[in-house]
Write a protein that holds these residues in place. Structure first.
Motif, PDB file in Angstrom:
ATOM      1  N   UNK A   1       0.851  -1.192   0.000  1.00 52.45           N
ATOM      2  CA  UNK A   1       0.000   0.000   0.000  1.00 52.45           C
ATOM      3  C   UNK A   1       0.885   1.240   0.000  1.00 52.45           C
ATOM      4  N   UNK A   2       0.676   2.121  -0.959  1.00 50.63           N
ATOM      5  CA  UNK A   2       1.466   3.356  -1.066  1.00 50.63           C
ATOM      6  C   UNK A   2       0.653   4.531  -0.546  1.00 50.63           C
ATOM      7  N   UNK A   3       1.363   5.623  -0.249  1.00 46.51           N
ATOM      8  CA  UNK A   3       0.701   6.839   0.224  1.00 46.51           C
ATOM      9  C   UNK A   3      -0.216   7.409  -0.857  1.00 46.51           C
ATOM     10  N   UNK A   4       0.182   7.244  -2.117  1.00 50.94           N
ATOM     11  CA  UNK A   4      -0.656   7.763  -3.211  1.00 50.94           C
ATOM     12  C   UNK A   4      -1.995   7.043  -3.255  1.00 50.94           C
ATOM     13  N   UNK A   5      -1.984   5.736  -3.006  1.00 47.52           N
ATOM     14  CA  UNK A   5      -3.235   4.990  -3.004  1.00 47.52           C
ATOM     15  C   UNK A   5      -4.136   5.445  -1.868  1.00 47.52           C
TER      16      UNK A   5
ATOM     17  N   UNK B   1     -14.530   9.935   9.679  1.00 49.03           N
ATOM     18  CA  UNK B   1     -13.350   9.628  10.483  1.00 49.03           C
ATOM     19  C   UNK B   1     -13.041   8.141  10.533  1.00 49.03           C
ATOM     20  N   UNK B   2     -14.066   7.333  10.771  1.00 46.99           N
ATOM     21  CA  UNK B   2     -13.859   5.892  10.869  1.00 46.99           C
ATOM     22  C   UNK B   2     -13.432   5.299   9.529  1.00 46.99           C
ATOM     23  N   UNK B   3     -14.077   5.741   8.425  1.00 47.41           N
ATOM     24  CA  UNK B   3     -13.721   5.234   7.099  1.00 47.41           C
ATOM     25  C   UNK B   3     -12.281   5.586   6.740  1.00 47.41           C
ATOM     26  N   UNK B   4     -11.851   6.804   7.131  1.00 47.62           N
ATOM     27  CA  UNK B   4     -10.483   7.235   6.816  1.00 47.62           C
ATOM     28  C   UNK B   4      -9.465   6.356   7.533  1.00 47.62           C
ATOM     29  N   UNK B   5      -9.773   6.014   8.782  1.00 45.66           N
ATOM     30  CA  UNK B   5      -8.840   5.195   9.562  1.00 45.66           C
ATOM     31  C   UNK B   5      -8.752   3.760   9.038  1.00 45.66           C
ATOM     32  N   UNK B   6      -9.775   3.333   8.290  1.00 40.89           N
ATOM     33  CA  UNK B   6      -9.806   1.957   7.799  1.00 40.89           C
ATOM     34  C   UNK B   6      -9.333   1.825   6.337  1.00 40.89           C
ATOM     35  N   UNK B   7      -8.906   2.940   5.725  1.00 40.28           N
ATOM     36  CA  UNK B   7      -8.512   2.898   4.302  1.00 40.28           C
ATOM     37  C   UNK B   7      -7.352   1.940   4.090  1.00 40.28           C
ATOM     38  N   UNK B   8      -6.280   2.077   4.869  1.00 38.45           N
ATOM     39  CA  UNK B   8      -5.100   1.242   4.672  1.00 38.45           C
ATOM     40  C   UNK B   8      -5.419  -0.227   4.901  1.00 38.45           C
ATOM     41  N   UNK B   9      -6.184  -0.500   5.947  1.00 42.98           N
ATOM     42  CA  UNK B   9      -6.525  -1.887   6.247  1.00 42.98           C
ATOM     43  C   UNK B   9      -7.350  -2.503   5.111  1.00 42.98           C
ATOM     44  N   UNK B  10      -8.270  -1.711   4.553  1.00 44.90           N
ATOM     45  CA  UNK B  10      -9.087  -2.201   3.448  1.00 44.90           C
ATOM     46  C   UNK B  10      -8.240  -2.486   2.210  1.00 44.90           C
ATOM     47  N   UNK B  11      -7.258  -1.623   1.926  1.00 40.97           N
ATOM     48  CA  UNK B  11      -6.380  -1.831   0.771  1.00 40.97           C
ATOM     49  C   UNK B  11      -5.510  -3.074   0.959  1.00 40.97           C
ATOM     50  N   UNK B  12      -5.067  -3.296   2.226  1.00 42.93           N
ATOM     51  CA  UNK B  12      -4.269  -4.497   2.510  1.00 42.93           C
ATOM     52  C   UNK B  12      -5.088  -5.756   2.252  1.00 42.93           C
ATOM     53  N   UNK B  13      -6.356  -5.755   2.677  1.00 42.46           N
ATOM     54  CA  UNK B  13      -7.220  -6.908   2.455  1.00 42.46           C
ATOM     55  C   UNK B  13      -7.430  -7.154   0.956  1.00 42.46           C
ATOM     56  N   UNK B  14      -7.594  -6.063   0.182  1.00 38.55           N
ATOM     57  CA  UNK B  14      -7.772  -6.212  -1.265  1.00 38.55           C
ATOM     58  C   UNK B  14      -6.532  -6.834  -1.912  1.00 38.55           C
TER      59      UNK B  14
END
Length: 700
Positions: free
Chosen positions: A88-92, A133-146
């Protein structure tokens, strides 16, 4: 007992049988083609492949394996790397956050807020963080799962290739299905690929000869070089044999299917061509096209229905493809094809009947509108037409009120055009009245002004012809008088001169010489007056014509026999070409031979000594053509029309003994017998052509 065979070529039964053959062959070809596409996933290439290794499937298999291995090593590396967030990159993350911010703007109707203003942007972004707020905190975790899900999907795709082993490494990370990762081990298999910094090998070697190699494997190999990867792939005997057996079975099925399609198409072509040639007629000699109730359908509606049937069949095929309703494919295709063939054959009949355009709804409507307008405008005098225009034009403007400036402009343009046409006619009449008979009133069209201009031009043309004929007649009269005077005066002057000499001459020898000259000149004068008299009688048509059945070949050959002495003296060679059979015509033998004799007399006087004379007699069914050709001893520097004029000779010096009336007399005599006569000049070649009507049938 005589048994007459019946002609079945155009019978209704044969046509029905051929119709059924067309439908059967068409349906068979279409359904076989569809089945082949379904079984081979939309491609027929396997029928033209020489081996499994050169085929599209082998190339796609290797490309898919290489792509999955490349993604695993370069993008995902391993499961631990993914769980740590390495993929997961910062751009993503930033891109996902921006999408959420856009969604926030839409949900809270803040799209019209000017975000270029710093205060507005801060406020909007603060609202966004509070709402998401909650969705923003879960962005990285969601990308990792994908990414983890995609990583496992790549592994599963590799596991589907039973009997395939692989090794892939970028120097730090590696993935393999073999404990032995040496190149030597991989090369023990019947099919393999080895790609690293030291070696790039594909086995079997024939793989590189495949037409798919450059845009599949070659492209994948180039990607490996750019990404600095080592990949070994090998296929076991079990894998290869299974694929080859499957490929052979598919190729046999595809080849058989294409052969069946070819046979169906051949039968379709033959039977369809039969219907094309026989439809609408009862025999090959039948010139009439017989139409039925189907042919009453307008051709443009027919074409629309044909396209509609095609669309209907395509929609049905999509349903077959997605729902696998193959059991309806053959009956539905046969039904639609039958309707389509009936419509196509109707169009063919209208093409034969030359009504393909006239029998259309559009043509019928336009023709009726045009005919109605023409009848209203064409019947009655100009006053009625003006009244129709006065009433119709305001109605047209009212009907097209949305574009009335255009309608008024068109009306003004048409009125101006009519005024110009009237002025052109007025000026033309004035010029013709003042003597310019060559002037043409240029008003095209079939309207009132166009017809009036055409009639005026006809009057001018008649005046022009009358003036030309009068001038020509006067010129011919002048030339006739001049030539007659000259030709008669010359021998007459000689006669008078030698008579005066004879009166004074005492020597008997000289007197005898003078008398001989006077006799010769008198004979010359007699010939001139006889020719002039005969020409006058022939041109006036006062010579009686006694028609009889004449063998034209015998007439000419016998006539040439009588002139044998002249022919020998002239040193000319006569060549006669004619059919073996006799050719009879109805003509006056005396007048016809007189005309031919005149032509031969010209030849004796003017033909080049020692040359050949060609006489060709041809049967042209409705007429007999006699062509006489010779080479002139004098330069023919006049036209054929000028030579046909009276007292005109090819020898302009008038040193020859001709009167210049021979051709004119010949033409008049031929015209009296309802024939045609003309001459042609090509350099020094002189050709006279006589055409006599062949109104006696059954020439022997």
């Amino acid at each position: 007992m005589d048994i007459k065979s019946k002609n079945y070529s155009h019978s209704v039964i044969v046509k029905i049988i051929m119709f059924m053959i067309v439908i059967t062959c068409f349906t068979g070809a279409i359904t076989t083609f569809v089945y082949l596409l379904e079984n081979e996933q939309g491609t027929l290439d396997i029928a033209f492949e020489d081996s499994y290794y050169l085929g599209n499937e082998y190339m796609r298999t290797n490309q898919d394996i290489i792509n999955n291995l490349t993604r695993i090593i370069k993008e995902f590396k391993n499961e631990e790397y993914i769980l740590q967030g390495g993929t997961v990159t910062e751009d993503e993350i930033k891109r996902e956050e921006e999408e959420l911010f856009s969604q926030h703007q839409h949900d809270f109707n803040n799209e019209e807020m000017d975000l270029n203003d710093k205060d507005n942007y801060k406020k909007a972004y603060a609202d966004f963080k509070e709402a998401y707020g909650e969705e923003i905190s879960q962005i990285k975790e969601r990308l990792i799962k994908q990414d983890l899900k995609e990583y496992n999907r790549c592994l599963k795709r590799l596991q589907t290739y039973k009997g395939m082993i692989f090794y892939a490494s970028d120097g730090k990370n590696q993935i393999t299905t073999s404990s032995d990762i040496s190149k030597k081990y991989f090369k023990t298999f019947p099919s393999y690929m080895v790609f690293d910094a030291d070696e790039k090998e594909v086995y079997p070697q024939e793989v590189k000869d495949s037409k798919y190699y450059d845009w599949t494997l070659s492209y994948a190999i180039d990607e490996l070089e750019q990404q600095d990867l080592d990949i070994y792939i090998a296929f076991s005997d079990e894998f290869v044999n299974s694929k080859i057996n499957k490929w052979v079975a598919a190729k046999v099925m595809m080849t058989d299917g294409l052969n069946r399609i070819a046979l169906f198409l051949l039968g379709l072509l033959i039977s369809f061509l039969y219907l094309v040639f026989t439809i609408g007629r009862k025999s090959f000699k039948d010139k009439e096209v017989h139409l039925n109730w189907v042919d009453k359908l307008y051709n443009d509606i027919n074409v629309v229905l044909c396209f509609g049937l095609i669309v209907l069949w395509v929609v049905f095929m999509e349903d077959v493809y997605f729902r696998s309703t193959d059991r309806f494919l053959i009956p539905v295709t046969a039904f639609i094809a039958s309707l389509g063939l009936i419509l196509v054959l109707s169009l063919i009949k209208h093409i034969k009947n030359k009504t393909i355009i006239k029998h259309t709804l559009l043509y019928s409507l336009l023709y009726r509108i045009f005919k109605f307008g023409k009848d209203v405008y064409g019947n009655g005098n100009v006053g009625i037409k003006i009244i129709v225009i006065i009433i119709g034009y305001p109605l047209l403007v009212a009907a097209t009120f949305f574009m009335f400036p255009v309608t008024i402009g068109v009306g003004a343009w048409l009125a101006l055009k009519r005024v110009k046409e009237f002025n052109a006619i007025k000026e033309g009449v004035e010029k013709i009245k003042n003597g310019d008979v060559h002037h043409i009133v240029d008003v095209p069209g079939n309207g009132e002004f166009g017809k009036l201009a055409a009639e005026i031009n006809g009057i001018a043309e008649g005046l022009n012809k009358a003036v030309y004929n009068e001038i020509k007649s006067e010129r011919l009269k002048t030339e006739l008088i001049t030539n007659v005077s000259h030709d008669i005066r010359t021998p007459l002057t000689s006669i008078i001169t030698y008579i005066d000499l004879l009166k004074k001459e005492k020597d008997p020898l000289k007197s005898a010489e003078y008398i001989e000259i006077i006799d010769r000149k008198a004979e010359r004068l007699k010939i001139l007056t006889d020719d002039l008299f005969e020409a006058a009688k022939a041109s006036s048509g006062s010579i009686p014509v006694n028609y009889e059945k004449i063998d034209i070949v015998s007439l000419i050959t016998q006539g040439l026999g009588e002139l044998d002495d002249k022919i020998k003296a002239s040193q000319l060679q006569f060549k006669i070409n004619h059919p073996k059979d006799k050719m009879f015509i109805s003509a006056d033998g005396r007048l016809l031979w007189r005309a031919i004799e005149n032509l031969l007399s010209n030849i004796f006087k003017y033909a080049l000594k020692g040359s050949r004379i060609y006489i060709d007699i041809e049967d042209l069914e409705n007429e007999i053509m006699i062509t006489i050709k010779n080479i002139s001893a004098y330069e023919l520097n006049v036209s054929a029309d000028e030579l046909m004029e009276r007292f005109k000779r090819g020898d302009e010096s008038r040193s020859s003994q001709g009167s210049g009336l021979g051709l004119s007399i010949a033409k008049s005599l031929i015209d009296l017998q309802k024939g045609r006569f003309h001459i042609e000049i090509d350099g020094d070649l002189f050709k006279a052509v006589i055409r006599m009507p062949n109104n006696i049938k059954g020439n022997e």
